[in-house]
Design a protein around this motif. Structure first.
Motif, mmCIF file in Angstrom:
data_model
loop_
_atom_site.group_PDB
_atom_site.id
_atom_site.type_symbol
_atom_site.label_atom_id
_atom_site.label_comp_id
_atom_site.label_asym_id
_atom_site.label_seq_id
_atom_site.Cartn_x
_atom_site.Cartn_y
_atom_site.Cartn_z
ATOM 1 N N GLU A 1 -28.119 5.571 -10.995
ATOM 2 C CA GLU A 1 -28.870 5.242 -11.831
ATOM 3 C C GLU A 1 -30.222 5.552 -10.841
ATOM 4 O O GLU A 1 -29.637 6.738 -9.797
ATOM 5 N N ASP A 2 -31.489 6.505 -11.736
ATOM 6 C CA ASP A 2 -32.139 6.803 -11.431
ATOM 7 C C ASP A 2 -33.117 6.541 -10.068
ATOM 8 O O ASP A 2 -34.013 5.910 -10.122
ATOM 9 N N ASP B 1 -27.416 4.304 -6.492
ATOM 10 C CA ASP B 1 -28.857 5.618 -6.837
ATOM 11 C C ASP B 1 -28.012 6.460 -6.442
ATOM 12 O O ASP B 1 -27.545 7.524 -5.360
ATOM 13 N N LYS B 2 -28.389 7.774 -7.419
ATOM 14 C CA LYS B 2 -28.217 9.413 -7.567
ATOM 15 C C LYS B 2 -28.803 10.293 -6.427
ATOM 16 O O LYS B 2 -27.758 11.121 -6.117
ATOM 17 N N LYS B 3 -29.699 9.623 -5.468
ATOM 18 C CA LYS B 3 -30.329 9.668 -4.535
ATOM 19 C C LYS B 3 -30.089 9.666 -3.407
ATOM 20 O O LYS B 3 -30.082 10.430 -2.083
#
Length: 321
Positions: free
Chosen positions: A48-49, A275-277
């Motif tokens: 997810e972003d 989380d992609k980040k």
């Protein structure tokens, strides 16, 4: 411009080493234990972003406008809203890698430094594996991720009180999981109890596809079924897992499974959100105050979510006596 220091040069070296091996490390984290291996294989890791929360839409009601129609009959045009939303909290997991100044000095060759970094990365990987597997079988407390005891509660349906995704099982009956106590000795009742729980977790052609239990129960089942069961999951066997097929579901044992329990899981409705980040990313190297040593953290932001608790079940109080 100042001359680059040894620490700055090594910062780049160590960071580059991590970036080159990150995917391999994370893949190995999620293929080291049966549950996460099956989730990984089924591509149930959803990235997810960011965002403050994880929102999962749930379908819990049928469309009440469906009806038989006679001559000149009518169909209801009433609006139907069969959806609600579960809300899950992001959970943050991280660990540190420390670079001792004395090691940097003593291990002067570039390959020696990479060897030390790889050894510390491997240690961190094993520590992540242990922590995730431990929390998987532990009810959520504090800031840890949700575990199977939250989603697949070991209480009778009417006594379930957990609130996975913010929805109380005591309020919403459709959010309760399946649960049954063993009928007695596994030798006598084990297979009939398993059959009933498997069927209770099924609707039509939608069935559990993963069964997790203890080593003791697994070995008892293995001994009892050895004349008619064989390892059928070649990919899992190549990774060192012992597994049987039970009605099409892969059955494993995990050292972390609580004593006397057997989980029946439908992975179609279980997702590990990432989380992609913050997908096992490394922070900058930072000086430790009043020391010559440096430290960086490997961090991830994740949560185990469920879209249908009713399709999950647990058989507990199993005894092999």
């Amino acid at each position: 411009m100042g001359v680059p220091t040894l620490s700055e040069t090594l910062d780049t070296l160590y960071t580059t080493t991590w970036q080159a091996t990150k995917k391999q490390v994370t893949d190995n984290i999620f293929t080291a234990t049966p549950f996460f291996y099956e989730m990984y294989k089924a591509e149930n890791m959803e990235r997810e972003d960011g965002g403050r929360y994880i929102e999962e839409p749930l379908m819990y009601a049928t469309n009440g406008t469906i009806s038989w129609i006679g001559t000149a009959g009518t169909i209801s045009t009433a609006d139907v809203d069969p959806l609600t939303m579960s809300v899950w909290q992001w959970r943050n997991l991280g660990g540190s890698v420390v670079r001792l100044w004395t090691d940097d000095m003593a291990n002067s060759g570039i390959h020696k430094r990479i060897d030390i970094m790889n050894a510390k990365i491997e240690n961190l990987r094993l520590s992540f594996v242990n922590q995730l597997e431990q929390n998987l079988f532990t009810a959520q407390t504090g800031i840890a991720m949700s575990g199977l005891p939250d989603i697949v509660e070991s209480n009778a349906a009417a006594s379930q009180t957990k609130s996975p995704g913010g929805l109380s099982k005591s309020t919403y009956t459709w959010w309760r999981n399946q649960r049954a106590a063993s009928s007695g000795s596994f030798a006598t009742y084990g297979e009939s109890d398993m059959m009933t729980m498997f069927n209770n977790c099924s609707i039509g052609n939608d069935h559990p596809n993963l069964i997790l239990t203890t080593q003791t129960v697994f070995e008892y089942y293995e001994s009892d079924a050895s004349d008619r069961q064989r390892i059928v999951n070649d990919d899992a066997a190549k990774l060192g897992f012992r597994t049987f097929a039970y009605k099409g579901a892969n059955m494993y044992y995990s050292p972390q499974t609580p004593s006397g329990k057997m989980y029946f899981l439908n992975l179609k409705y279980l997702k590990l959100k990432m989380d992609k980040k913050a997908d096992f990313d490394m922070t900058d190297w930072k000086a430790i105050p009043n020391q010559l040593d440096r430290v960086a953290q490997i961090v991830c932001r994740l949560e185990l979510v469920c879209r249908n608790c009713r399709m999950q079940g647990v058989l507990d109080s199993i005894t092999t006596a």
